[in-house]
Design an enzyme around this catalytic site. Structure first.
Site, short mmCIF file in Angstrom:
data_model
loop_
_atom_site.label_atom_id
_atom_site.label_comp_id
_atom_site.label_asym_id
_atom_site.label_seq_id
_atom_site.Cartn_x
_atom_site.Cartn_y
_atom_site.Cartn_z
CG HIS A 97 -1.81 -1.21 1.28
ND1 HIS A 97 -2.82 -1.45 0.38
CD2 HIS A 97 -1.84 -2.27 2.14
CE1 HIS A 97 -3.44 -2.57 0.67
NE2 HIS A 97 -2.86 -3.10 1.74
CG ASN A 371 4.45 12.56 18.51
OD1 ASN A 371 5.18 11.84 19.18
ND2 ASN A 371 4.04 12.20 17.30
NE ARG A 374 8.07 13.77 21.88
CZ ARG A 374 6.91 14.16 22.35
NH1 ARG A 374 6.82 15.32 22.99
NH2 ARG A 374 5.82 13.42 22.21
CG ASN A 377 15.82 16.85 11.51
OD1 ASN A 377 16.56 15.91 11.78
ND2 ASN A 377 16.22 17.88 10.78
CG HIS A 381 14.12 15.86 19.16
ND1 HIS A 381 14.40 14.71 19.87
CD2 HIS A 381 13.26 16.57 19.93
CE1 HIS A 381 13.73 14.73 21.01
NE2 HIS A 381 13.03 15.84 21.07
CE1 TYR A 389 13.02 20.64 28.53
CE2 TYR A 389 14.07 18.51 28.93
CZ TYR A 389 13.06 19.42 29.18
OH TYR A 389 12.08 19.11 30.09
CB SER A 412 14.36 25.49 17.04
OG SER A 412 13.94 24.87 15.86
CG HIS A 416 14.15 26.46 11.51
ND1 HIS A 416 14.59 25.83 12.66
CD2 HIS A 416 13.72 25.48 10.68
CE1 HIS A 416 14.41 24.52 12.52
NE2 HIS A 416 13.90 24.28 11.33
#
Length: 504
Positions: A97, A371, A374, A377, A381, A389, A412, A416
């Site tokens: 599929h 989510n 996380r 990438n 991350h 963090y 981030s 970017h």
């Protein structure tokens, strides 16, 4: 002695008396109680016996499995087989599929090519595929590659030599001189990575694709340098005594600079061999994605936005342009994901026999933006989680999780926006605003407790709209700067969006 028949009759009679006891409620209670206790004890004994038998059989099976494993142990010098995580798309491609969905995207590329040929034949009377946009985007590529060489050599030599100088024996004068020299090397390395690519891109006006290569390498080498020093320097600082400390091998550092990860380790899981046909297939797919993106931009974006700055501004035109850009925007997102996070990284992982291929997870199934961030990438991350963090939590005493998470979003968003500014050649903080004004709040509002399909639909809707906003506004600004060049190069003119005022 009684006859045998009489004895049999007595036993049968006594048995019948036991099967049919005298009627009476009191007698039933007196005689039924001991029978129930005996039956319970009997069942407990049967259960214990069954458990013991099952345990013996399980132990026999385990002993047999261990024996077979010992007998199949490879001879000395051969590596044990290991199960390494493969890319999720490779696993999905084994399902018919998902292969059909992949074939649908290939069919879409064929339709774009056919439509280009047909339109050129109708308009120009010739059958010829033009790659003007592709040639323009990768213009001055040799210059970008020449600028990459000193960037790479600086990353290859400076951080490693800095570490070796710090790891020398702590003699008073020699160690201080070596540590000072190492700091100078590190400062020079940072200056080369920070200034050289910007200087080349601005002075020679590199086109988007060549600028993209240069800025990606700039950010990648900076992140790898930081990870190498962050993982090795603390061990040297914690060590005490006069003896020198063994620095990591140069070969492990060289391997780290090329392998598709941003977290330094002295060793990584390795695959036993290289599948060169798999490498060629991934590079071919990456090239196909680039061609696909060029066709999408040329057919769906350029005709819409090329002359938009020449028309009077209106909210209606802006909204319609955003809606029109949602489809090419989500196509560009999927192509960037597949070309870079799957094809490019898997090709280099295969060439370097890098075992851990978990570059992304099933972000398309996300029901929350936390989510999605996380799993989109995993390579980036993991770096942000480890060095922004976790280190932020350590600096804040392990209490301010919200502040540490905000720090991740700020870093981030700034990186970017810097990449977009570098690639496009102008400052227009669309990505920065979307990240901080919408991405941050969505991360807290759409949390992991929302698991229904409606939340997945909402997330995809937000992705469609976000990509439409970015493609629309960046394309408008690009063509506005082509049609309305700067009258004077002041700071305010450089940072003010030209699309707000350029409507000739």
């Amino acid at each position: 002695m009684e006859p045998r028949a009489a004895q049999v009759r007595k036993r049968v009679g006594s048995g019948r008396r036991r099967e049919h006891p005298p009627s009476g409620e009191g007698n039933t209670e007196v005689r039924g109680g001991p029978d129930l206790v005996q039956w319970t004890q009997h069942m407990e004994a049967v259960k214990t016996q069954l458990l013991e038998q099952a345990q013996r059989q399980l132990l026999e099976l385990l002993d047999q499995a261990v024996s077979e494993a010992v007998q199949s142990y490879p001879p000395q010098g051969r590596r044990l087989p290991t199960i390494l995580p493969d890319s999720l798309s490779n696993e999905l491609m084994k399902v018919q599929h998902f292969r059909t969905i992949y074939h649908m995207f290939i069919a879409g590329l064929c339709v774009f090519i056919i439509s280009t040929l047909v339109i050129d034949f109708i308009d120009e009377g010739r059958l010829l595929l033009e790659f003007d946009l592709l040639i323009f985007s990768f213009g001055q590529l040799p210059l970008a590659l020449m600028a990459w060489v000193p960037m790479f050599l600086s990353t290859l030599l400076a951080p490693y030599q800095f570490l070796r100088l710090w790891a020398r024996p702590q003699a008073a004068g020699a160690w201080t001189l070596g540590a000072g020299l190492g700091c100078v090397l590190l400062a020079a390395h940072t200056a080369v990575l920070g200034i050289l690519p910007v200087h080349v891109a601005v002075k020679y006006q590199l086109p988007p694709a060549s600028s993209c290569i240069l800025v990606f390498e700039q950010v990648r080498l900076l992140m790898k340098s930081y990870s190498f020093l962050r993982e090795t320097v603390p061990g040297i600082v914690r060590a005490r005594g006069g003896e020198g400390i063994q620095a990591p091998s140069f070969s492990s550092y060289l391997y780290f600079l090329f392998c598709p990860t941003l977290i330094y380790r002295e060793t990584y899981p390795r695959t036993p061999n290289i599948r060169w046909n798999y490498v060629a297939k991934n590079f071919a797919q990456a090239l196909g994605c680039i061609l696909y993106a060029c066709f999408i931009l040329g057919r769906l974006c350029v005709p819409v936005f090329a002359n938009m700055s020449r028309e009077p501004f209106s909210i209606r035109a802006l909204v319609l342009s955003v809606m029109h850009a949602t489809l090419p925007g989500i196509f560009m997102l999927l192509l960037i994901f597949f070309a870079f996070l799957h094809c490019w990284l898997n090709a280099f992982a295969e060439m370097l026999r890098f075992g851990d291929r978990m570059f992304y997870r099933d972000w398309w199934n996300s029901t929350s933006f936390s989510n999605y961030y996380r799993t989109w990438n995993v390579v980036v991350h993991d770096w942000l989680y480890s060095y922004v963090y976790q280190d932020g939590l350590w600096l804040l005493g392990g209490q301010a999780r919200g502040a540490a998470m905000l720090g991740v979003f700020v870093v981030s968003a700034v990186v970017h926006e810097y990449i977009f500014c570098f690639v496009l050649g102008f400052f227009y903080p669309v990505m920065l605003i979307l990240f901080l004004a919408f991405g941050g709040p969505m991360n807290f509002m759409m949390h992991d407790q929302h698991t229904g399909p409606a939340w997945n639909v909402l997330m995809w809707t937000m992705l469609f709209l976000g990509q439409g906003i970015q493609v629309s506004l960046y394309c408008q600004e690009w063509y506005a700067r082509q049609h309305c060049p700067l009258s004077q190069t002041t700071f305010w003119e450089l940072v003010t969006p030209r699309s707000w005022s350029c409507h000739t």
